[in-house]
Enzyme design. Sequence first.
Site, PDB file in Angstrom:
ATOM      1  N   GLU A   1       0.776  -1.314  -0.029  1.00  0.00           N
ATOM      2  CA  GLU A   1      -0.065  -0.009  -0.082  1.00  0.00           C
ATOM      3  C   GLU A   1       0.822   1.280   0.199  1.00  0.00           C
ATOM      4  O   GLU A   1       0.689   2.390  -0.709  1.00  0.00           O
ATOM      5  CB  GLU A   1      -0.916  -0.085   1.205  1.00  0.00           C
ATOM      6  CG  GLU A   1      -2.192  -0.456   1.178  1.00  0.00           C
ATOM      7  CD  GLU A   1      -3.043  -0.117   0.153  1.00  0.00           C
ATOM      8  OE1 GLU A   1      -3.416  -0.510  -0.989  1.00  0.00           O
ATOM      9  OE2 GLU A   1      -3.769   0.885   0.287  1.00  0.00           O
ATOM     10  N   ASP A   2       1.907   1.293   0.802  1.00  0.00           N
ATOM     11  CA  ASP A   2       2.458   2.559   1.378  1.00  0.00           C
ATOM     12  C   ASP A   2       3.824   2.625   0.694  1.00  0.00           C
ATOM     13  O   ASP A   2       4.434   3.866   0.903  1.00  0.00           O
ATOM     14  CB  ASP A   2       2.659   2.781   2.667  1.00  0.00           C
ATOM     15  CG  ASP A   2       1.132   2.802   3.467  1.00  0.00           C
ATOM     16  OD1 ASP A   2       0.226   2.919   2.710  1.00  0.00           O
ATOM     17  OD2 ASP A   2       1.215   2.525   4.611  1.00  0.00           O
TER      18      ASP A   2
END
Length: 283
Positions: free
Chosen positions: A76-77
């Site tokens: 995700e990050d």
Amino acid sequence: MLEAETLLKECSGYLKPDDLARLQSAYQFSELAHHGQFRNSGEPYVSHPVAVAGILAGLHLDAQALTAALLHDVMEDTAVTKAQITDTFGKSVAELVDGVSKLDKIEFESAEKAQAENFRKMLLAMARDVRVILIKLADRLHNMRTLDAVPAHKRRRIARETIEIYAPIANRLGLNNIYQELEDLSFKYLYPDRARVLSKAVTAARGNRREVVGKVLANIEKRLADNGVVAQVQGREKHLHSIYNKMREKHLSFGQVLDVFGFRIIVKDVHACYIALGVLHGL
Ligand code: MN
């Protein structure tokens, strides 16, 4: 690093040395990937996946699940891809991380529109491996524990989503402690005044009730033993939000909620269960 050491220590009670080594390298991988990112609290970001893995270690989840927990936010990050995770930690771990990332996405796209029940069903259907849901629940639990650090305007939304979507899933999976903590934390953020007043009332009432609980517990244990029933007896306190619900649904005052304490008696089979019931009726 300290947190990671605590995690490894906790896992060393039930995981093999090989698995511990893999966890250690997953930690390093995650720390590197999240390098330069910080939580709202100001802590290095990696403290979050470590805490999530720690919650799951408390449930004695397997090494793959804990590895995935350490890596659950990297896709995700950060720039890390599923292929990279597959290469380094294997296909199963990569599938778990991918599963958690996908859940995060549907949360983002459809949480507003979906009715809570449909949304829960969708989450459960999407996570074909139950470990994905467990990681997601632990992720939510840690985010709720640290919600104070999140900007005020976001807290209510997160708390509402938690109490409507995630707490019921934890309850359905039989994760009682997680369920209760998720509900009570959400309650505190949704209705701070009610939670504060109720919490005070419980604390005040607890003083004299504690003793009673101890006495009842000892009595039940003695009677069961006298009648040859082998049983595990637990006393439990109703959690704050369930007291609140009961008061609201049945229009009761706090003093009228009589089952703030409950007892759970676990026996080995149905036969013993009926004997235990008879013994209790006799008390
Ligand atoms: Mn997370």
